[in-house]
Design a protein around this motif. Structure first.
Motif: not given
Length: 101
Positions: A20-22, A30, A32, A68, A88, A92
């Motif tokens: 989901g992270w980029s 990310r 949500y 976000s 991050a 999560e």
């Protein structure tokens, strides 16, 4: 002690462990989805608490039912560092408790 920027390979390796992270430009990011605005707001407050604890802050965007984040390290010239991935991973860990997906 200065925070060292990660190499492109190190960033890619760490991102592979965080679905989901980029990488978006010079930041990791990310978004949500949550059940409603109250749940999203509660998650933002929880993220803010973690950021204070880590003394590392992201850009947070609160939507009606979304949150976000974009993260990079200012004291490393805006590069991505291990500090960003620590944050991050913490986000999560807390996301499921808020019903975030």
């Amino acid at each position: 002690m200065a925070t060292e920027p990660l190499s492109q390979k190190e960033i890619e390796d760490r991102l592979s462990e965080l679905p989901g992270w980029s990488l978006e430009g010079d930041r990791i990011a990310r978004s949500y989805r949550l059940a409603d605005h109250f749940a999203a707001t509660a998650m933002v407050v929880h993220i803010a608490q973690v950021q204070q604890e880590l003394d590392h802050h992201s850009d947070l965007t609160l939507g009606y039912n979304s949150v976000s984040l974009t993260v990079h390290t200012h004291d490393a010239g805006g590069a991505v560092t291990e500090k960003d991935f620590t944050l991050a991973r913490r986000v999560e860990q807390l996301a499921p408790g808020h019903g975030a997906s």
